[in-house]
Write an enzyme that holds these catalytic residues in place. Sequence first.
Site, short mmCIF file in Angstrom:
data_model
loop_
_atom_site.label_atom_id
_atom_site.label_comp_id
_atom_site.label_asym_id
_atom_site.label_seq_id
_atom_site.Cartn_x
_atom_site.Cartn_y
_atom_site.Cartn_z
N HIS A 1 -22.26 129.99 123.01
CA HIS A 1 -22.63 129.02 124.03
C HIS A 1 -23.10 129.70 125.30
O HIS A 1 -23.01 130.92 125.43
CB HIS A 1 -21.49 128.04 124.30
CG HIS A 1 -20.23 128.68 124.80
ND1 HIS A 1 -20.03 128.98 126.13
CD2 HIS A 1 -19.11 129.08 124.15
CE1 HIS A 1 -18.83 129.52 126.27
NE2 HIS A 1 -18.26 129.61 125.09
N CYS B 1 -15.85 131.69 123.26
CA CYS B 1 -16.06 132.51 122.07
C CYS B 1 -17.09 133.58 122.37
O CYS B 1 -16.75 134.65 122.84
CB CYS B 1 -16.51 131.62 120.93
SG CYS B 1 -15.40 130.21 120.72
#
Lengths: 207, 342, 161
Positions: free
Chosen positions: A162, A178
């Site tokens: 992201h 992440c």
Amino acid sequence: MKIIKLQTLCLAAAAAWLAWSPAAKADPADASDAQVDMQIDDQPGYQPSAEEEQLAGPFERQIVFFRTTEAPGTIVVHTADRYLYLVQPNNRAIRYGIGVGRDGFQWAGIRKIIQKQEWPDWRPPPEMIQRQPYLPRFMAGGPGNPMGARALYIGGTVYRIHGTNQPQTIGHAVSSGCFRLVNADVTDLYDRVPVGTKIVVKQAADL
Amino acid sequence: MRFLQKGIISAAVFSALTLLSSFGAQASTLDTVKQRGSLICGVSNGITGFSIADEKGAWSGFDVDFCRAVASAIFGDATKVQFVPVKADERFAALKDNKFDLLSRNSTWSFSNEVEQGLLFAGVTYYDGQGFLVSKKRKVTSALELDGSKICVKNGTNSEANVADYFKSNRMKFEPIRFETMKEIIEAYQANKCDVISSDVSQLYAERLGLAKPNENAILADIISKEPLGPAVRQGDDQWLNLVKWVNYAMINAEELGITKANVAQAKQSQKPAVRRLIGAEGDIGKQLGLSPDWALNIVKNVGNYGETLEKNVGGKSKLGIARGLNQLWTMGGIQYAPPLR
Amino acid sequence: MPISTPSTRRFFLVAASLFTVALAACNSNQSIDAGAQQGVPATPSKIASDKLVGRWGVAAYHQDSARQRTEAEARRQCSNPYTIKAGQNGGVIMHLADQSEPQELFLKGSASGSTYLGPAGMAAVAADREIVAISDNSFTIKWVSPDNSSRYGTMVYIRCS
């Protein structure tokens, strides 16, 4: 009273400040080694400037020599080096600088991108809600959202690639999330990879 | 030398270099180094990231750290090394003349440098190669898009021939602009007299730092020549060749096994046989090299593993910021591959 | 009304000194909103405190176009609600931004007719939220401090049954 921009140069001080802050119970071990593994909270709503989003040096998006048996179009992530590679023909790859969350260090393997989302919504993880109970449980996607401009969801896991509204976290291990890229980079990647793209995540060996 | 009595050795061998050279190739380099109490390393003076001394005389760089790794393996102490700067055209003669124990000076492992010079290369610590520097404004992503370019090259080197071969085989044309020095090349490039500079990639990264706007210039991913750089030793001392060779391999294996400067203290608790062998918790690899069992542990503890040393001096953690490319481990997209320590 | 106990005063002293240290370290690119909101004299609130008491689903948005979606999401967050209790002094027990411990906050009116929620004293100070909409089953707040507002957005509270 709050610093809303944290530049790389003052990360150590900022990390110490956040660690002290009753709202952010940072692990002291992390704060002491801010260069490697910094504890820095997401800054929901923070909108980085264009200058901050422009990465310089090794974390700037660039085409590099890269040998692999993976087919062109595959995403290869080297968590230890903080790079994400998009394999290109003729021994090369587009290399993006990434920030890796603790979650991102918990697995390695081969998966597929199963979903793509522009301006994804953000749901703070439960431990963050526990630490900051006043946080909204849901924040609609848009500029200022910690998830950034784009998200690529990795199948069979809770993980995703992201964007971020905190460009200074690129190249670091950060407390949550992440694999995060600056918004310009995650948008570039998003436009290049379709749903179904293979992703290979490699961790450094451990003792 | 091993057939001589120990007493004779200690009586005969002194730290003075003149005496060292009188013994010639017959002397065991390791014994000499141990008795002297320090390693003498021939290095370059003035290559950013590889070997450079600051105004206080403190040395730093990738080639310098390799010398420190050898010193760590022998003495457990990275500081027991003396650096001797040597010019490019004198380096091989100086090595043969026993001016130092080891040449760690970005030397290309080629037939002429090894066989004609009568030396031995102990491995490849850095895969360099000729590449291209070009302005980002041109939006070039591959050397195959350089057809018709004016390319600045250094006169009297292989650079122009390499470019000519590459362009010919890809059916492209270029106009060579030749200069005697890199300084002139940089000036010409900044004055738009050429659109591209071609030289060894490590040099292009170093020269880019000196441009008015380094960030507006890219070094392409293409490599058009082979320049494997590594440490060289004299012929006739297999023990020393093996030692230098396996210092390099130990550093590469340490990276592959995940042994780092930060975690090497905990490595003793590892259950992995390869890790235990490398740090000397199992087996007798060190003894067979004439070293203590913790020789490789000391390298990682004092200097770091291969990737750490590379990243610190020339890679992402240095101002050069050279992408790892060929120097990535074989498991991660490069060609750095060390034989196993078993 | 306990406004400033010795322990909270010490807290803010420590906060101020640490903040100065942080500022010294970052001598560029910081922006602060401390002191930007001097506040206005508080008048009695037209909204009763007990209207805020209860369990709430909480969601936030930054752009008005996301308002409807955010309301629907807030409704779905009752599995992890934010609970507001009545305070002993007529206020409500809630968190200020970036505080891990809740404290008693008060509804404060103002001459302009706006209603603020925050520590006792002046209204529309940096720590306050403004109640921009309220009904029996929901209320919406905007943070007075532009920093808090940009970070946490406009927050929608929907009552959980």
